[in-house]
Design a protein around this motif. Structure first.
Motif, short mmCIF file in Angstrom:
data_model
loop_
_atom_site.label_atom_id
_atom_site.label_comp_id
_atom_site.label_asym_id
_atom_site.label_seq_id
_atom_site.Cartn_x
_atom_site.Cartn_y
_atom_site.Cartn_z
N ALA A 140 0.81 -1.23 0.00
CA ALA A 140 0.00 0.00 0.00
C ALA A 140 0.83 1.27 0.00
CB ALA A 140 -0.94 -0.01 1.19
N GLY A 141 2.17 1.16 0.00
CA GLY A 141 2.99 2.36 -0.06
C GLY A 141 4.04 2.41 1.03
N LEU A 142 4.67 3.55 1.17
CA LEU A 142 5.65 3.75 2.22
C LEU A 142 4.96 4.22 3.49
CD1 LEU A 142 7.50 3.54 -0.26
CD2 LEU A 142 9.00 5.22 0.83
N ALA A 143 5.64 4.04 4.59
CA ALA A 143 5.06 4.35 5.90
C ALA A 143 5.31 5.80 6.28
CB ALA A 143 5.65 3.43 6.96
N GLY A 144 4.59 6.25 7.30
CA GLY A 144 4.86 7.53 7.94
C GLY A 144 4.66 8.71 7.02
N LEU A 145 5.69 9.48 6.88
CA LEU A 145 5.65 10.72 6.11
C LEU A 145 5.24 10.49 4.67
CD1 LEU A 145 6.42 13.78 6.31
CD2 LEU A 145 8.70 13.10 5.54
N TYR A 146 5.54 9.30 4.12
CA TYR A 146 5.34 9.05 2.70
C TYR A 146 4.12 8.18 2.40
CZ TYR A 146 10.16 10.66 2.93
OH TYR A 146 11.29 11.39 3.20
N THR A 147 3.24 8.00 3.35
CA THR A 147 2.02 7.23 3.10
C THR A 147 1.07 8.04 2.21
OG1 THR A 147 2.15 6.01 5.19
CG2 THR A 147 -0.01 6.16 4.15
N PRO A 148 0.63 7.46 1.09
CA PRO A 148 -0.36 8.17 0.28
C PRO A 148 -1.61 8.47 1.09
CG PRO A 148 0.53 6.24 -0.88
CD PRO A 148 1.01 6.16 0.52
N GLN A 149 -2.19 9.62 0.85
CA GLN A 149 -3.37 10.03 1.62
C GLN A 149 -4.46 8.96 1.58
OE1 GLN A 149 -4.53 13.85 0.09
NE2 GLN A 149 -3.03 14.97 1.32
N ALA A 150 -4.68 8.36 0.41
CA ALA A 150 -5.75 7.38 0.27
C ALA A 150 -5.46 6.08 1.01
CB ALA A 150 -5.99 7.08 -1.21
N ALA A 151 -4.21 5.87 1.45
CA ALA A 151 -3.85 4.64 2.15
C ALA A 151 -3.84 4.78 3.66
CB ALA A 151 -2.48 4.16 1.68
N ARG A 152 -4.09 5.99 4.17
CA ARG A 152 -3.99 6.20 5.61
C ARG A 152 -5.04 5.43 6.39
NH1 ARG A 152 -3.05 12.75 5.26
NH2 ARG A 152 -0.87 12.66 4.52
N GLU A 153 -6.18 5.15 5.77
CA GLU A 153 -7.22 4.44 6.50
C GLU A 153 -6.77 3.04 6.91
OE1 GLU A 153 -10.22 2.29 3.56
OE2 GLU A 153 -10.14 4.46 3.16
N LEU A 154 -5.83 2.46 6.16
CA LEU A 154 -5.32 1.13 6.54
C LEU A 154 -4.53 1.21 7.85
CD1 LEU A 154 -4.16 -0.17 3.05
CD2 LEU A 154 -6.24 -0.80 4.32
N TRP A 155 -3.84 2.32 8.04
CA TRP A 155 -3.16 2.52 9.33
C TRP A 155 -4.18 2.79 10.45
CZ3 TRP A 155 1.59 1.21 10.31
CH2 TRP A 155 2.56 1.24 9.30
N GLN A 156 -5.14 3.64 10.16
CA GLN A 156 -6.08 4.04 11.21
C GLN A 156 -6.97 2.89 11.68
OE1 GLN A 156 -5.70 7.10 12.62
NE2 GLN A 156 -3.94 7.05 11.21
N SER A 157 -7.18 1.91 10.81
CA SER A 157 -8.02 0.77 11.18
C SER A 157 -7.22 -0.44 11.66
CB SER A 157 -8.89 0.35 9.99
OG SER A 157 -8.08 -0.06 8.90
N ALA A 158 -5.90 -0.32 11.68
CA ALA A 158 -5.06 -1.46 12.06
C ALA A 158 -5.26 -1.82 13.53
CB ALA A 158 -3.59 -1.13 11.82
N ASP A 159 -5.22 -3.13 13.81
CA ASP A 159 -5.28 -3.56 15.21
C ASP A 159 -3.94 -4.16 15.67
OD1 ASP A 159 -5.36 -5.92 13.79
OD2 ASP A 159 -7.19 -6.69 14.72
N ALA A 160 -2.93 -4.16 14.80
CA ALA A 160 -1.58 -4.60 15.17
C ALA A 160 -0.62 -4.17 14.07
CB ALA A 160 -1.50 -6.10 15.36
N VAL A 161 0.60 -3.84 14.46
CA VAL A 161 1.68 -3.52 13.52
C VAL A 161 2.84 -4.45 13.82
CG1 VAL A 161 3.32 -1.77 12.72
CG2 VAL A 161 0.99 -1.09 13.38
N VAL A 162 3.38 -5.07 12.78
CA VAL A 162 4.56 -5.91 12.93
C VAL A 162 5.68 -5.27 12.12
CG1 VAL A 162 5.58 -8.17 12.51
CG2 VAL A 162 3.20 -8.00 13.26
N ALA A 163 6.70 -4.76 12.82
CA ALA A 163 7.82 -4.06 12.19
C ALA A 163 9.02 -4.99 12.14
CB ALA A 163 8.16 -2.79 12.96
#
Length: 587
Positions: free
Chosen positions: A269-292
């Motif tokens: 879905a793109g790069l994280a943080g500063l470079y996340t496309p605006q249309a992809a931010r909802e995937l972050w906002q709805s996440a229930d876990a992040v694995v880095a």
């Protein structure tokens, strides 16, 4: 885990043969030359000191010594070479100001986790404290920027020091090391009665089968998989893609993690943080876990609009405990990220875990919206007859093959390439980016090292005119060494980021960081071809210039494609930074 390599080659380097037949080396530089031969380091960068002993030692060897005109460029080129080759790079410089000129490069290599050995001259023990020529406490200067800094005062200790330098640079947490050979050793023989040591084998250390990270991942229904620089060159058997498919995770990469995960994959879905496309931010906002995996979770990678909300557990896997962030709640695991991912995948398959169909549909919808937004911007620019950076990237994508290596800077206009899908890094493509330090000129110089390390691949440097000016003095070096680079120079007249900050203050200023009338200065050199594309040029002219540039590169030349761009041609996400609290970005 920090930055790794573009290739699939192992980080371990093997000997070209088992040992030197001699019990000593004539001088320290002859010892260095034999050490380089053993580790098959056939390309070395630098600007040696006045004694020129290394040149004598390498005169009859098959080692290429790239004599740079600027020590900072030399370290940047070494960094690019190391990232593209899959082994450690070697740079050699003199003492005093020659060493201080390398500090910015060491900062980049340290922050980017690049395996690099810097060998410098130094004041002899018999002259220290006397006000000797170029006397300087070099160890004190470099120690904060390297994992190990050592001065050899006894010639008998040099072989062991060289062995340790290779081991720490390439087998430990990747990063630069520093070795100093002072003047009083230069004419002394170096005893050496045992073979050189191969780089130690780095065994994978995965998290245990019942680790807390697996428990978070297995319970998640809307996970995000964040791929960091520590996974580059280490996604064996495409374990990351298979883990994403099994869990239904949306996948984002850090800037340094590009190239590890196939960006054509439907989960990306793109790069994280500063470079996340605006249309992809909802995937972050709805996440229930992040694995880095293999990320230090730097500020640009965790910019709030492109990262999970507070309270969402963040699982971190890193071989280096110092690389674990303590800014987020969640399990922190010290271990090998690829092995851990493979172990988790095996457990999920054994458990019969299946992804959530609804989550996969949401990811697909987001990807489609991201593509539509990019398509609309390109169509609007075409209708207006304006040449934009997005169009440059689209034409570049068509002009160069899938195994290209894109080397980037972090200026105002070239940041377009950080936003998916304006540039896509497929499974055979490579990516070299500046570290979190974003040193000006890094990408412009590193591209030369990458070109020497990866012959046959198209190396493209996407840079601004401010960054290009930093490497212009070493274009002669790259041309002489036959390092083909396709430079795409986005000319906005200077330092566009700073000018934008100044303009957005809203008050007139007598100061300027850009100059609209300035043309790019490209030295008139054999093997260097300058292809300017002026403002208002049609896309067809850009396409033809790119065709010529690719042809020049294919014949081993350096192509400088200069494209005039407007200062206001920036992504919506960057415009947004003017109105949000965001990390500062250099120039």
């Amino acid at each position: 885990m920090t930055e790794q390599h573009l290739t699939q080659e192992p980080a371990q380097t093997g000997p070209s043969d088992q040992a030197s037949e001699q019990a000593s080396h004539r001088t320290p530089w002859h010892a260095v030359a034999d050490w380089l031969r053993f580790h098959e380091r056939r390309t070395v960068f630098g600007l040696p000191g006045d004694d020129l002993g290394l040149l004598e030692a390498l005169e009859d060897a098959d080692t290429r010594l790239v004599l740079c005109r600027d020590q900072r460029n030399a370290v940047f080129m070494t960094t690019g070479y190391a990232l593209a080759s899959g082994g450690f790079g070697v740079c050699v410089v003199g003492k005093g100001p020659a060493l201080t000129n390398t500090l910015t490069g060491l900062l980049e290599a340290r922050t980017g986790g690049v395996p690099l050995v810097l060998i410098a001259g130094g004041t002899g023990a018999d002259r220290r404290g006397s006000g000797a020529f170029q006397e300087l406490d070099q160890l004190a200067l470099v120690q904060p920027l390297v994992s190990w800094a050592h001065r050899v005062d006894d010639p008998a200790r040099l072989p062991a020091a060289l062995d340790k330098a290779a081991a720490l640079a390439a087998a430990g947490v990747p990063g630069p090391v520093y070795l100093e050979i002072p003047d009083h050793l230069l004419e002394q023989a170096v005893p050496h009665d045992r073979p050189w040591a191969a780089v130690p084998v780095r065994l994978p250390s995965a998290a245990p089968a019942d680790d807390a990270g697996y428990a978070v991942l297995a319970a998640a229904r809307r996970p995000v998989l964040l791929v960091g620089g520590g996974m580059r060159g280490r996604n064996e058997d495409r374990v990351l893609e298979r883990l994403a498919e099994r869990t239904g995770a949306a996948v984002f990469a850090t800037a340094s993690g590009r190239g590890a995960f196939d960006e054509h994959h439907p989960a990306f879905a793109g790069l994280a943080g500063l470079y996340t496309p605006q249309a992809a931010r909802e995937l972050w906002q709805s996440a229930d876990a992040v694995v880095a995996l293999g990320s230090r979770l730097e500020e640009t990678a965790t910019y709030p609009l492109g990262f999970a909300p507070a309270g969402v557990p963040v699982v971190q896997v890193n071989t280096d405990p110092a690389g674990l962030s303590h800014e987020f709640a969640g399990p922190r695991l010290v271990g090998d990220a690829p092995s851990t991912a493979a172990g988790w995948l095996a457990q999920l398959e054994q458990a019969g875990a299946a992804p959530d169909d609804g989550r996969q549909a949401a990811i697909a919808a987001v990807r489609e919206r991201v593509r539509e937004a990019a398509g609309a911007r390109l169509a609007a620019a075409a209708a207006a007859g304006r040449l934009t950076v997005a169009q440059v990237l689209a034409e570049l994508d068509e002009a160069v093959g899938p195994d290209r290596i894109l080397v980037q800077e972090n200026g105002l206009q070239d940041m377009w390439s950080y936003f998916h899908p304006y540039w896509v890094c497929g499974p055979t493509a490579g990516s070299i980016v500046p570290s979190e330090q974003t040193s000006l000129g890094f990408g412009a110089s590193a591209a030369g090292g990458a070109a020497l390390a990866a012959p046959g691949r198209t190396v493209v440097a996407l840079v601004g005119d401010g960054a290009f000016a930093m490497v212009a003095n070493d274009l002669r070096t790259l041309a002489r060494e036959g390092a083909p680079v396709l430079y795409v120079v986005l000319r906005n007249g200077g330092y566009g980021w700073l000018q934008r900050q100044l303009d957005e203050r809203g008050t007139p200023s007598r100061f300027r960081f850009t100059h609209d009338a300035e043309r790019l200065h490209v030295p008139d050199l054999d093997g260097v071809h300058h292809l300017p594309v002026e403002p208002g040029a049609p896309v067809a002219e850009l396409r033809e210039a790119l065709r010529q540039a690719v042809a020049v590169h294919g014949k081993g030349g350096i192509a400088v494609l200069e494209v005039a761009v407007e200062l206001g041609d920036v992504s919506d996400e960057i415009v947004e930074l003017s109105h949000e609290s965001a990390p500062a970005i250099s120039y």
